[in-house]
Scaffold this motif. Structure first.
Motif, PDB file in Angstrom:
ATOM      1  N   ARG A   9      24.448  24.686   3.672  1.00 50.97           N
ATOM      2  CA  ARG A   9      24.841  25.305   4.937  1.00 50.97           C
ATOM      3  C   ARG A   9      24.833  24.277   6.063  1.00 50.97           C
ATOM      4  O   ARG A   9      25.781  24.187   6.848  1.00 50.97           O
ATOM      5  CB  ARG A   9      23.894  26.469   5.271  1.00 50.97           C
ATOM      6  CG  ARG A   9      24.261  27.205   6.542  1.00 50.97           C
ATOM      7  CD  ARG A   9      23.271  28.308   6.853  1.00 50.97           C
ATOM      8  NE  ARG A   9      21.912  27.844   7.018  1.00 50.97           N
ATOM      9  CZ  ARG A   9      21.452  27.183   8.085  1.00 50.97           C
ATOM     10  NH1 ARG A   9      22.255  26.894   9.091  1.00 50.97           N
ATOM     11  NH2 ARG A   9      20.179  26.815   8.148  1.00 50.97           N
ATOM     12  N   MET A  14      27.126  25.127   9.540  1.00 51.17           N
ATOM     13  CA  MET A  14      27.266  26.576   9.556  1.00 51.17           C
ATOM     14  C   MET A  14      25.930  27.196   9.962  1.00 51.17           C
ATOM     15  O   MET A  14      24.878  26.733   9.528  1.00 51.17           O
ATOM     16  CB  MET A  14      27.656  27.035   8.139  1.00 51.17           C
ATOM     17  CG  MET A  14      27.934  28.502   7.986  1.00 51.17           C
ATOM     18  SD  MET A  14      28.314  28.918   6.253  1.00 51.17           S
ATOM     19  CE  MET A  14      29.909  28.144   6.074  1.00 51.17           C
ATOM     20  N   THR A  15      25.974  28.223  10.787  1.00 53.16           N
ATOM     21  CA  THR A  15      24.743  28.915  11.148  1.00 53.16           C
ATOM     22  C   THR A  15      24.349  29.891  10.050  1.00 53.16           C
ATOM     23  O   THR A  15      25.174  30.265   9.203  1.00 53.16           O
ATOM     24  CB  THR A  15      24.901  29.691  12.464  1.00 53.16           C
ATOM     25  OG1 THR A  15      25.827  30.767  12.251  1.00 53.16           O
ATOM     26  CG2 THR A  15      25.358  28.790  13.607  1.00 53.16           C
ATOM     27  N   GLN A  16      23.108  30.336  10.108  1.00 51.15           N
ATOM     28  CA  GLN A  16      22.662  31.335   9.149  1.00 51.15           C
ATOM     29  C   GLN A  16      23.465  32.621   9.315  1.00 51.15           C
ATOM     30  O   GLN A  16      23.826  33.259   8.329  1.00 51.15           O
ATOM     31  CB  GLN A  16      21.162  31.604   9.331  1.00 51.15           C
ATOM     32  CG  GLN A  16      20.318  30.424   8.910  1.00 51.15           C
ATOM     33  CD  GLN A  16      18.876  30.544   9.343  1.00 51.15           C
ATOM     34  OE1 GLN A  16      18.569  31.129  10.373  1.00 51.15           O
ATOM     35  NE2 GLN A  16      17.986  29.956   8.551  1.00 51.15           N
ATOM     36  N   GLN A  17      23.767  32.975  10.555  1.00 52.42           N
ATOM     37  CA  GLN A  17      24.544  34.187  10.811  1.00 52.42           C
ATOM     38  C   GLN A  17      25.962  34.071  10.259  1.00 52.42           C
ATOM     39  O   GLN A  17      26.498  35.023   9.697  1.00 52.42           O
ATOM     40  CB  GLN A  17      24.594  34.505  12.306  1.00 52.42           C
ATOM     41  CG  GLN A  17      25.269  35.827  12.612  1.00 52.42           C
ATOM     42  CD  GLN A  17      24.530  37.007  12.000  1.00 52.42           C
ATOM     43  OE1 GLN A  17      23.347  37.205  12.267  1.00 52.42           O
ATOM     44  NE2 GLN A  17      25.210  37.790  11.159  1.00 52.42           N
ATOM     45  N   GLN A  18      26.565  32.906  10.398  1.00 48.71           N
ATOM     46  CA  GLN A  18      27.922  32.712   9.865  1.00 48.71           C
ATOM     47  C   GLN A  18      27.941  32.884   8.350  1.00 48.71           C
ATOM     48  O   GLN A  18      28.829  33.544   7.803  1.00 48.71           O
ATOM     49  CB  GLN A  18      28.455  31.331  10.246  1.00 48.71           C
ATOM     50  CG  GLN A  18      28.807  31.200  11.709  1.00 48.71           C
ATOM     51  CD  GLN A  18      29.109  29.772  12.119  1.00 48.71           C
ATOM     52  OE1 GLN A  18      28.512  28.819  11.605  1.00 48.71           O
ATOM     53  NE2 GLN A  18      30.042  29.612  13.045  1.00 48.71           N
ATOM     54  N   LEU A  19      26.954  32.297   7.676  1.00 47.80           N
ATOM     55  CA  LEU A  19      26.881  32.459   6.228  1.00 47.80           C
ATOM     56  C   LEU A  19      26.642  33.920   5.871  1.00 47.80           C
ATOM     57  O   LEU A  19      27.293  34.463   4.972  1.00 47.80           O
ATOM     58  CB  LEU A  19      25.786  31.568   5.630  1.00 47.80           C
ATOM     59  CG  LEU A  19      25.557  31.710   4.126  1.00 47.80           C
ATOM     60  CD1 LEU A  19      26.838  31.443   3.337  1.00 47.80           C
ATOM     61  CD2 LEU A  19      24.436  30.774   3.670  1.00 47.80           C
ATOM     62  N   ASP A  21      27.479  36.556   7.489  1.00 46.57           N
ATOM     63  CA  ASP A  21      28.717  37.321   7.700  1.00 46.57           C
ATOM     64  C   ASP A  21      29.700  37.115   6.556  1.00 46.57           C
ATOM     65  O   ASP A  21      30.374  38.059   6.131  1.00 46.57           O
ATOM     66  CB  ASP A  21      29.375  36.924   9.019  1.00 46.57           C
ATOM     67  CG  ASP A  21      28.586  37.382  10.242  1.00 46.57           C
ATOM     68  OD1 ASP A  21      27.694  38.254  10.111  1.00 46.57           O
ATOM     69  OD2 ASP A  21      28.862  36.845  11.335  1.00 46.57           O
ATOM     70  N   LEU A  22      29.773  35.895   6.038  1.00 46.50           N
ATOM     71  CA  LEU A  22      30.717  35.599   4.959  1.00 46.50           C
ATOM     72  C   LEU A  22      30.358  36.295   3.651  1.00 46.50           C
ATOM     73  O   LEU A  22      31.233  36.589   2.839  1.00 46.50           O
ATOM     74  CB  LEU A  22      30.802  34.085   4.726  1.00 46.50           C
ATOM     75  CG  LEU A  22      31.536  33.290   5.802  1.00 46.50           C
ATOM     76  CD1 LEU A  22      31.353  31.794   5.564  1.00 46.50           C
ATOM     77  CD2 LEU A  22      33.018  33.647   5.813  1.00 46.50           C
ATOM     78  N   SER A  27      21.272  38.145   8.516  1.00 51.66           N
ATOM     79  CA  SER A  27      20.776  36.772   8.688  1.00 51.66           C
ATOM     80  C   SER A  27      19.353  36.663   8.161  1.00 51.66           C
ATOM     81  O   SER A  27      18.943  35.595   7.702  1.00 51.66           O
ATOM     82  CB  SER A  27      20.849  36.340  10.159  1.00 51.66           C
ATOM     83  OG  SER A  27      20.078  37.200  10.969  1.00 51.66           O
TER      84      SER A  27
END
Length: 73
Positions: A9, A14-19, A21-22, A27
């Motif tokens: 990550r 990439m943020t934890q939130q972005q991951l 969301d994917l 989070s």
């Protein structure tokens, strides 16, 4: 279970939130994974591996985890 989620990550900025969301989790789930406090389902492990274009085995250090488990028996 040892894993390289944070390493992969961070390498992608990439943020934890972005991951999260994917892969459709919170989070908190990603935080727990990175702290190695949570073992993901096979489907979640696969989804994360797909995001990082790697294998589940590499992302979750399968060989090392199997070796450690055998040593602890």
């Amino acid at each position: 279970m040892k894993n390289r989620v944070k390493e992969f990550r961070s390498a992608r900025n990439m943020t934890q939130q972005q991951l999260a969301d994917l892969v459709y989790v919170s989070s908190r789930t990603i935080i727990s994974l990175e702290k190695q406090n949570y073992n993901p389902s096979l489907m979640l492990a696969y989804k994360i591996a797909l995001v990082f274009e790697t294998t589940v085995e590499e992302l979750y250090c399968l060989k090392e985890n199997v070796k450690n488990e055998k040593e602890n028996l």
